[in-house]
Write a protein that holds these residues in place. Structure first.
Motif, PDB file in Angstrom:
ATOM      1  N   PHE A 249       0.821  -1.204   0.000  1.00  8.78           N
ATOM      2  CA  PHE A 249       0.000   0.000   0.000  1.00  8.78           C
ATOM      3  C   PHE A 249       0.860   1.262   0.000  1.00  8.78           C
ATOM      4  O   PHE A 249       0.335   2.374   0.015  1.00  8.78           O
ATOM      5  CB  PHE A 249      -0.949   0.001   1.197  1.00  8.78           C
ATOM      6  CG  PHE A 249      -2.355  -0.342   0.827  1.00  8.78           C
ATOM      7  CD1 PHE A 249      -3.297   0.643   0.586  1.00  8.78           C
ATOM      8  CD2 PHE A 249      -2.738  -1.664   0.680  1.00  8.78           C
ATOM      9  CE1 PHE A 249      -4.591   0.332   0.234  1.00  8.78           C
ATOM     10  CE2 PHE A 249      -4.034  -2.004   0.333  1.00  8.78           C
ATOM     11  CZ  PHE A 249      -4.967  -1.006   0.103  1.00  8.78           C
ATOM     12  N   ARG A 250       2.176   1.102   0.004  1.00 10.76           N
ATOM     13  CA  ARG A 250       3.052   2.277  -0.001  1.00 10.76           C
ATOM     14  C   ARG A 250       3.087   2.881  -1.398  1.00 10.76           C
ATOM     15  O   ARG A 250       3.682   2.343  -2.328  1.00 10.76           O
ATOM     16  CB  ARG A 250       4.468   1.881   0.446  1.00 10.76           C
ATOM     17  CG  ARG A 250       4.525   1.563   1.930  1.00 10.76           C
ATOM     18  CD  ARG A 250       5.894   1.115   2.382  1.00 10.76           C
ATOM     19  NE  ARG A 250       5.938   1.000   3.838  1.00 10.76           N
ATOM     20  CZ  ARG A 250       6.948   0.490   4.532  1.00 10.76           C
ATOM     21  NH1 ARG A 250       8.036   0.044   3.891  1.00 10.76           N
ATOM     22  NH2 ARG A 250       6.904   0.427   5.847  1.00 10.76           N
ATOM     23  N   ALA A 251       2.412   3.992  -1.550  1.00 10.39           N
ATOM     24  CA  ALA A 251       2.337   4.681  -2.832  1.00 10.39           C
ATOM     25  C   ALA A 251       1.871   6.103  -2.585  1.00 10.39           C
ATOM     26  O   ALA A 251       1.146   6.369  -1.626  1.00 10.39           O
ATOM     27  CB  ALA A 251       1.381   3.960  -3.782  1.00 10.39           C
ATOM     28  N   ASP A 252       2.298   7.000  -3.455  1.00 10.96           N
ATOM     29  CA  ASP A 252       1.854   8.386  -3.379  1.00 10.96           C
ATOM     30  C   ASP A 252       0.784   8.686  -4.416  1.00 10.96           C
ATOM     31  O   ASP A 252       0.555   9.844  -4.779  1.00 10.96           O
ATOM     32  CB  ASP A 252       3.054   9.320  -3.564  1.00 10.96           C
ATOM     33  CG  ASP A 252       4.051   9.191  -2.418  1.00 10.96           C
ATOM     34  OD1 ASP A 252       3.593   8.997  -1.271  1.00 10.96           O
ATOM     35  OD2 ASP A 252       5.270   9.262  -2.664  1.00 10.96           O
ATOM     36  N   VAL A 253       0.139   7.624  -4.908  1.00 15.01           N
ATOM     37  CA  VAL A 253      -0.980   7.742  -5.845  1.00 15.01           C
ATOM     38  C   VAL A 253      -2.080   6.787  -5.373  1.00 15.01           C
ATOM     39  O   VAL A 253      -1.891   5.987  -4.464  1.00 15.01           O
ATOM     40  CB  VAL A 253      -0.549   7.376  -7.288  1.00 15.01           C
ATOM     41  CG1 VAL A 253       0.485   8.364  -7.811  1.00 15.01           C
ATOM     42  CG2 VAL A 253      -0.002   5.943  -7.350  1.00 15.01           C
ATOM     43  N   ILE A 355      -6.582   5.731 -11.182  1.00 14.95           N
ATOM     44  CA  ILE A 355      -6.074   4.684 -10.289  1.00 14.95           C
ATOM     45  C   ILE A 355      -4.811   4.134 -10.955  1.00 14.95           C
ATOM     46  O   ILE A 355      -4.896   3.437 -11.966  1.00 14.95           O
ATOM     47  CB  ILE A 355      -7.101   3.558 -10.069  1.00 14.95           C
ATOM     48  CG1 ILE A 355      -8.435   4.127  -9.581  1.00 14.95           C
ATOM     49  CG2 ILE A 355      -6.542   2.514  -9.109  1.00 14.95           C
ATOM     50  CD1 ILE A 355      -8.388   4.737  -8.214  1.00 14.95           C
ATOM     51  N   LEU A 356      -3.650   4.450 -10.414  1.00 15.01           N
ATOM     52  CA  LEU A 356      -2.397   4.106 -11.072  1.00 15.01           C
ATOM     53  C   LEU A 356      -1.753   2.834 -10.535  1.00 15.01           C
ATOM     54  O   LEU A 356      -0.806   2.317 -11.125  1.00 15.01           O
ATOM     55  CB  LEU A 356      -1.395   5.262 -10.964  1.00 15.01           C
ATOM     56  CG  LEU A 356      -1.834   6.608 -11.540  1.00 15.01           C
ATOM     57  CD1 LEU A 356      -0.680   7.583 -11.551  1.00 15.01           C
ATOM     58  CD2 LEU A 356      -2.407   6.443 -12.937  1.00 15.01           C
ATOM     59  N   VAL A 357      -2.255   2.323  -9.402  1.00 21.43           N
ATOM     60  CA  VAL A 357      -1.745   1.075  -8.828  1.00 21.43           C
ATOM     61  C   VAL A 357      -2.915   0.139  -8.576  1.00 21.43           C
ATOM     62  O   VAL A 357      -3.918   0.537  -7.970  1.00 21.43           O
ATOM     63  CB  VAL A 357      -0.992   1.321  -7.502  1.00 21.43           C
ATOM     64  CG1 VAL A 357      -0.593  -0.013  -6.871  1.00 21.43           C
ATOM     65  CG2 VAL A 357       0.248   2.178  -7.736  1.00 21.43           C
ATOM     66  N   LEU A 358      -2.799  -1.088  -9.062  1.00 28.38           N
ATOM     67  CA  LEU A 358      -3.815  -2.107  -8.823  1.00 28.38           C
ATOM     68  C   LEU A 358      -3.169  -3.321  -8.158  1.00 28.38           C
ATOM     69  O   LEU A 358      -2.045  -3.700  -8.499  1.00 28.38           O
ATOM     70  CB  LEU A 358      -4.475  -2.540 -10.136  1.00 28.38           C
ATOM     71  CG  LEU A 358      -5.398  -1.508 -10.808  1.00 28.38           C
ATOM     72  CD1 LEU A 358      -5.797  -1.984 -12.194  1.00 28.38           C
ATOM     73  CD2 LEU A 358      -6.642  -1.265  -9.968  1.00 28.38           C
ATOM     74  N   LEU A 359      -3.889  -3.916  -7.221  1.00 28.64           N
ATOM     75  CA  LEU A 359      -3.459  -5.153  -6.590  1.00 28.64           C
ATOM     76  C   LEU A 359      -4.262  -6.313  -7.173  1.00 28.64           C
ATOM     77  O   LEU A 359      -5.423  -6.143  -7.533  1.00 28.64           O
ATOM     78  CB  LEU A 359      -3.696  -5.118  -5.074  1.00 28.64           C
ATOM     79  CG  LEU A 359      -3.162  -3.935  -4.275  1.00 28.64           C
ATOM     80  CD1 LEU A 359      -3.471  -4.137  -2.797  1.00 28.64           C
ATOM     81  CD2 LEU A 359      -1.672  -3.748  -4.477  1.00 28.64           C
ATOM     82  N   ASP A 360      -3.633  -7.504  -7.264  1.00 32.70           N
ATOM     83  CA  ASP A 360      -4.420  -8.673  -7.630  1.00 32.70           C
ATOM     84  C   ASP A 360      -3.910  -9.923  -6.918  1.00 32.70           C
ATOM     85  O   ASP A 360      -2.930  -9.872  -6.174  1.00 32.70           O
ATOM     86  CB  ASP A 360      -4.515  -8.850  -9.149  1.00 32.70           C
ATOM     87  CG  ASP A 360      -3.361  -9.605  -9.771  1.00 32.70           C
ATOM     88  OD1 ASP A 360      -2.382  -9.904  -9.067  1.00 32.70           O
ATOM     89  OD2 ASP A 360      -3.434  -9.894 -10.974  1.00 32.70           O
TER      90      ASP A 360
END
Length: 569
Positions: A249-253, A355-360
């Motif tokens: 979850f470490r992100a600035d977006v 949304i620039l980061v997606l988890l899967d």
């Protein structure tokens, strides 16, 4: 998530590195930077995710001026590593932490990194290059050594942009058609272009190239092979999973989530929603309006529990032709059919919604033995959801089939199940999925993160005894028991659904003319001699009239038409 490229050798044409960077500019639309001298050119395409400021642009030069870094990926534990390093940091980026870690610890820094990465560091004084790829090969690294030069990049098309001919590697193509193989971890579908295998590093000095393995999974799992009780395993795995998600979850977006109706992504979303900064995280899913395949009922049941905003992305059959062209361009190699097209649309939509980061949930089946063939003793077909072999070797010409060599994978363990899991982690399932996923996500300038592929999780789960993985015919037993207190039985104990789109039906009906035209293109191309075209056309007619148990061979032929259109034989 970014793109990197480099040319090491006598640099006489500065335009080449610019052409390489332009070819993969979609990987990093926020900034393109270069570093050059008479012996080397480096390029970096930046997608800004952590520390969005300009001072974190790359190539990044060390404080002493001796080390130049280009880096693609994320070092998730950069905050913890930063505390260990004696370095005058000028940014808040994980990039600078990586550079400082290499300066202080050398190649041993790799074992301290928790992340997905491919990077290259140039030592100005020694005139040497050090490059490395993460443990499972989440981030790509392609290279070729030609004319006393080393050329590397994040995408194959960038090496072709340098001027390397687009010539098929016939052995890899023949193995793809004959055995469904996508190549060994160091191979590509293109002659003279290799990839650095996951868990390996590369050193280049005085025109000499050395590739070494740095991640020894077989040894690492031994630290977890003491006997844990079942409850201890559940507790430890839950804690490791929470830690993995917290790091990712470490992100600035903004961060979003890819959700299918299966156990893995549902379990992951359950724990994602327990993160402090996960409020109103958007979930994305695809559907085709075909109830035989769509997972929307399970997705919507999951959303009714978590209350996440849900973005539903529809794929229609009349989109397949144009979308195939786009995805094939970005893939550079064969890819996984219509489900990959649907997946690509999710990233397009996420980018539109900033949304620039997606988890899967990639990686759970391999660590907890979730595929149906893990229950069988024979070394059976690894294509899910079909009843017989999907490969049609008989349509290949004898001359072309002679290039095929059935892949042989290492078997480092005495237990057959462990060897199957090991094969899928390092040679088949995971390398293939990671390649598809990297390229569809980067095509839309978005970053994909896979919490289940945290090496701590994979090592721990892999090392557990068989009856913790499969019990009374129930696979992924530990995970099901962990999430059973949060999810309904219909999700917790849902069977694996390998087919998620009506690919078989679309290819034989809605897209019949499209397929026929592509097969005509093959027949009229220089690649027709790879096949007995009469047998191929007969097999296509058989598919239309009688047997569509599997459409994998049809998609293989389409892949040839997509990818090799502008290639030489």
């Amino acid at each position: 998530m970014c793109g990197i490229a480099g040319i090491i050798g006598d640099i006489t044409n500065n335009d080449l590195i610019h052409s390489m960077a332009a070819a993969q500019s979609h990987r990093g639309p926020d900034y393109t930077g270069f570093w050059k001298n008479e012996n080397i050119s480096l390029a970096h395409n930046r997608l800004s995710i952590i520390d969005l400021e300009a001072h974190s642009n790359q190539p990044l030069v060390s404080n002493c001026g001796n080390y130049i870094l280009v880096f693609n990926g994320e070092i998730y534990n950069y905050i913890e590593l930063k505390k260990e390093l004696n370095y005058n940091f000028k940014t808040n980026s994980d990039t600078e932490v990586l550079l400082a870690a290499y300066i202080e610890w050398g190649k041993k820094c790799l074992h301290k990194l928790n992340g997905m990465f491919s990077f290259a560091i140039w030592d100005v004084k020694k005139e040497t290059l050090f490059a490395a790829r993460d443990r499972f090969g989440v981030k790509p690294f392609f290279y070729t050594k030609i004319d006393n030069k080393l050329i590397f990049s994040s995408e194959i098309k960038a090496i072709h942009a340098y001027g390397i001919n687009k010539t098929p590697n016939k052995k890899v193509w023949a193995n793809y058609f004959a055995f469904g193989s996508y190549g060994m971890p160091n191979e590509t579908f293109w002659k003279d272009i290799s990839q650095l295998s996951g868990g390996h590093y590369l050193e280049y000095s005085n025109k000499n190239l050395k590739v070494e393995k740095w991640y020894f999974f077989e040894k690492e799992i031994k630290k977890y092979q003491k006997k844990y009780t079942y409850e201890e395993v559940k507790t430890k795995y839950t804690n490791l999973l929470k830690q993995s998600i917290r790091l990712r979850f470490r992100a600035d977006v903004a961060v979003g989530f890819n959700l299918s109706g299966g156990l893995d992504s549902s379990a992951l979303l359950t724990f994602v929603n327990q993160q402090e900064n996960s409020e109103n995280i958007k979930a994305f899913t695809f559907y085709t309006n075909d109830k035989r395949y769509d997972e929307l009922p399970w997705v919507e049941e999951m959303i009714s529990i978590t209350n996440n905003p849900l973005v539903k992305v529809l794929l229609k059959s009349d989109e397949v032709e144009n979308l195939s062209k786009k995805v094939a361009y970005h893939q550079d190699e064969p890819f996984g059919g219509i489900p990959t097209l649907a997946y690509a649309k999710i990233f397009e939509q996420a980018r539109k919604e900033n949304i620039l980061v997606l988890l899967d949930g990639q990686g759970m089946d391999e660590q907890w033995a979730g595929y149906d063939y893990y229950l069988k003793n024979e070394n059976t077909n690894i294509i899910q959801g079909v009843n017989k072999s999907p490969f049609k070797k008989e349509v290949l010409s004898k001359e072309f089939l002679a290039f095929a060599e059935k892949p042989k994978y290492p078997k480092p363990f005495e237990d057959d199940l462990l060897n199957k899991q090991y094969r899928d982690l390092f040679y088949t399932k995971i390398p293939r999925a990671l390649r598809f996923n990297d390229r569809v996500s980067m095509a839309s300038s978005t970053e994909l993160r896979e919490p289940f592929l945290d090496y701590n999780l994979v090592e721990f789960a892999f090392a557990q005894p068989l009856d913790y993985k499969i019990k009374n015919g129930i696979q992924k037993k530990v995970l099901r028991d962990i999430v059973s207190e949060f999810l309904s039985d219909s999700i917790t104990y849902a069977p694996k659904r390998p087919l998620q789109t009506p690919q078989r039906e679309w290819l034989g009906n809605d897209l019949k003319d499209f397929v026929s035209n592509k097969l005509d293109e093959i027949e009229n191309s220089s690649f027709s001699n790879w096949f007995d075209m009469n047998k191929l056309k007969k097999e296509w007619q058989n598919y239309l009239e009688v047997d569509n148990d599997s459409s994998f061979h049809i998609w293989q032929w389409l892949s040839l038409a997509f990818i090799l259109k502008e290639s030489s034989n």
